[in-house]
Design a protein around this motif. Structure first.
Motif, short mmCIF file in Angstrom:
data_model
loop_
_atom_site.label_atom_id
_atom_site.label_comp_id
_atom_site.label_asym_id
_atom_site.label_seq_id
_atom_site.Cartn_x
_atom_site.Cartn_y
_atom_site.Cartn_z
N TRP A 43 -70.05 119.99 185.85
CA TRP A 43 -70.18 121.30 184.66
C TRP A 43 -69.62 122.09 185.07
CZ3 TRP A 43 -72.25 121.63 179.93
CH2 TRP A 43 -73.24 120.58 179.37
N GLN A 44 -68.27 122.94 184.19
CA GLN A 44 -67.67 124.32 184.69
C GLN A 44 -68.54 125.99 184.17
OE1 GLN A 44 -64.90 124.31 186.63
NE2 GLN A 44 -65.85 122.41 187.48
N TYR A 45 -68.41 126.89 184.74
CA TYR A 45 -68.44 128.02 185.04
C TYR A 45 -67.91 128.26 183.59
CZ TYR A 45 -68.38 133.21 184.67
OH TYR A 45 -68.13 134.51 184.46
N ALA A 46 -67.58 128.83 182.01
CA ALA A 46 -66.49 129.21 181.30
C ALA A 46 -66.83 131.12 180.55
CB ALA A 46 -66.81 128.13 179.88
N ALA A 47 -68.37 131.40 181.00
CA ALA A 47 -68.33 132.85 180.74
C ALA A 47 -69.92 133.25 180.70
CB ALA A 47 -68.49 132.50 178.88
N ARG A 48 -69.56 134.54 180.71
CA ARG A 48 -71.22 135.57 180.99
C ARG A 48 -71.96 135.54 179.91
NH1 ARG A 48 -68.10 138.54 183.01
NH2 ARG A 48 -68.71 140.32 181.18
N LEU A 49 -73.00 135.04 179.88
CA LEU A 49 -74.02 135.19 178.25
C LEU A 49 -73.76 136.13 177.89
CD1 LEU A 49 -75.39 133.07 176.07
CD2 LEU A 49 -77.53 133.92 178.23
N GLY A 80 -68.65 125.38 172.11
CA GLY A 80 -67.77 125.57 172.74
C GLY A 80 -66.84 124.29 172.22
N PHE A 81 -65.48 124.09 171.95
CA PHE A 81 -64.76 123.97 171.15
C PHE A 81 -63.35 123.68 172.31
CE2 PHE A 81 -66.03 126.52 168.27
CZ PHE A 81 -66.73 125.12 166.87
N PHE A 82 -62.35 122.52 172.16
CA PHE A 82 -61.11 122.96 172.63
C PHE A 82 -60.29 123.94 171.91
CE2 PHE A 82 -62.62 118.96 174.51
CZ PHE A 82 -62.32 118.77 175.62
N ASN A 83 -59.50 124.66 172.51
CA ASN A 83 -59.17 125.87 171.67
C ASN A 83 -57.64 125.64 171.73
OD1 ASN A 83 -58.23 128.25 171.58
ND2 ASN A 83 -57.71 129.45 172.78
N ASN A 142 -71.74 122.50 175.28
CA ASN A 142 -72.40 123.57 176.72
C ASN A 142 -73.35 123.90 176.81
OD1 ASN A 142 -73.27 126.37 174.36
ND2 ASN A 142 -71.87 124.53 173.65
N SER A 143 -74.04 124.24 177.83
CA SER A 143 -75.35 125.07 178.53
C SER A 143 -75.43 125.62 179.09
CB SER A 143 -75.45 123.56 178.79
OG SER A 143 -77.18 122.95 179.20
N VAL A 144 -76.73 127.23 179.09
CA VAL A 144 -76.25 127.81 179.21
C VAL A 144 -78.00 127.72 180.84
CG1 VAL A 144 -77.92 130.31 179.30
CG2 VAL A 144 -75.96 129.05 177.35
N TRP A 145 -77.32 128.19 181.99
CA TRP A 145 -78.08 128.67 182.95
C TRP A 145 -77.96 130.20 183.37
CZ3 TRP A 145 -76.97 128.29 188.55
CH2 TRP A 145 -78.42 128.57 189.38
N GLU A 146 -79.88 130.77 183.66
CA GLU A 146 -79.66 132.01 184.09
C GLU A 146 -78.32 132.61 183.38
OE1 GLU A 146 -81.80 133.54 186.11
OE2 GLU A 146 -82.29 131.58 187.05
N LYS A 147 -77.60 133.79 183.80
CA LYS A 147 -76.47 134.58 183.63
C LYS A 147 -75.30 133.81 182.43
CE LYS A 147 -76.83 139.00 185.52
NZ LYS A 147 -78.69 138.58 184.73
#
Ligand code: FES
Ligand SMILES: [Fe+2]
Length: 366
Positions: A43-49, A80-83, A142-147
């Protein structure tokens, strides 16, 4: 290639273990294999919520060398999508972040809804066997954890974010009340070394702190520095001292303890009382690494600006000190005099964990 990977023995206990071989830090084939395994399966960090609060908000990212976009749909769902445009593969969204009504490819103007469906295809009449419905953007988990929003390129084997980071880690973050901290700024650093040199340096249990970071060392109780390892994370923490502390550092690194979390393979969360920063380590080539720092503070108003900036500057000094040593290590790894080294039992359990996890991932891709 197989031999390079097999040159590491993941079964050796820490007292007997060696580091991973130098070739893992210098061989382009290992680097390629890492992108396909380590960075695609984790799992890779992608963005801030907080960048994705409103419908139409999007953030682009580069994960394992692949373009990704995370979008909040009109239905308020995060996707999430492949851009990657389904026409001729151009990146559909090109800004780092923004708000859009639809996703429009800049190349030939194809448009996709915020939910990823292909909508507009200019000058495309008469094309046979072409179904709009099956030419939407390719989704990514995609998945969210904390911020933070994380994505995972590979779907197999199935491994949810919670299982990946572990409920143990999630439990440790709850009392930290991160909702009280707010993002204030981002800085990029470039290191002339393989990404693993940076991670090893982070994970050496404070071993290098008294030698390399005198300012930081003056606020940490080095002898009590503790290293705890989970399945895919490592917590290094240290009680803080105020006696004899160097002023500049002590002014911005307060409280009773400092917590340094590393989540396999490339995300770190550094927490102090009243400050936090995250580090995302991005490989940019076999001997080039970009590290993105995001700084968070409880008060991000104008009146707290000077204090927050002073804290960021202390972080900057520590990075500068690490930058030179990482470059020096990369050079040494290329020397015929070096193949691998031993690990401190007292200090380097985190590196040992890192190397064993890497080995397992690389093996899976052979
Ligand atoms: S590549 Fe996107 S419209 Fe042609
Ligand atoms: Fe350091």
């Amino acid at each position: 290639m197989e031999q390079i990977i097999d040159n590491y023995d993941p079964k050796a206990p820490l007292e007997q273990a060696w580091t991973i071989p130098a070739a893992w830090y210098t061989e382009p084939q290992v680097y390629e294999l890492e992108l396909k395994t380590v960075f695609s399966a984790s799992w890779q960090y992608a963005a801030r919520l907080e960048q994705l609060r409103q419908p139409g908000n999007y953030v682009t990212a580069d994960i394992a060398g692949e373009p990704i976009v995370v979008v909040r749909g009109s239905d308020n769902m995060l996707r999430g999508f492949f851009n990657v445009c389904r026409h001729h593969a151009a990146a559909v969204m090109t800004a780092a972040e923004g708000n859009a009504n639809q996703l429009r490819c800049p190349y030939h103007g194809w448009t996709y809804s915020l939910e990823g469906e292909l909508k507009g295809t200019p000058d495309f009449a008469g094309v046979c066997n072409f179904e709009r419905a099956s030419n939407g953007l390719v989704p990514v988990e995609n998945s969210v954890w904390e911020k933070w929003v994380f994505v995972r390129l590979k779907r197999e084997p199935a491994l949810g974010l919670t299982d990946f980071i572990s409920s143990e880690l999630i439990g440790q973050f709850e009392p930290l009340a991160l909702e009280k901290l707010h993002w204030s700024e981002r800085r990029h650093y470039t290191f002339d070394c393989n990404w693993k040199v940076f991670v090893d340096n982070y994970l050496d249990g404070g071993y290098h702190v008294p030698h390399l970071h005198k300012g930081l060392d003056s606020v940490l109780d080095y002898s009590k520095y503790t290293i705890e390892t989970g399945e895919r994370f490592c917590l290094q923490w240290s009680p803080m001292v105020s006696e004899g502390a160097e002023q500049e550092t002590a002014a911005v690194r307060k409280g009773h303890r400092a917590l340094y979390y590393w989540i396999y393979p490339n995300f770190m969360i550094n927490w102090y009382d009243g400050a936090m920063d995250t580090n995302l380590v991005i490989p940019r080539g076999v001997a080039q690494t970009e590290v993105i720092f995001d700084f968070y503070f409880p008060d991000t108003s104008e009146s707290a600006r000077a204090r927050n900036l002073a804290s960021v500057e202390v972080g900057q000094r520590i990075q500068d000190e690490d930058e030179a040593i990482c470059k020096s290590v990369q050079k040494g790894l290329n020397s015929r005099a070096y193949n691998a080294g031993r690990l401190s039992v007292r200090r380097e359990a985190g590196e040992h964990l890192f190397h064993r996890l890497l080995h397992a991932d690389l093996k899976s891709g052979l």
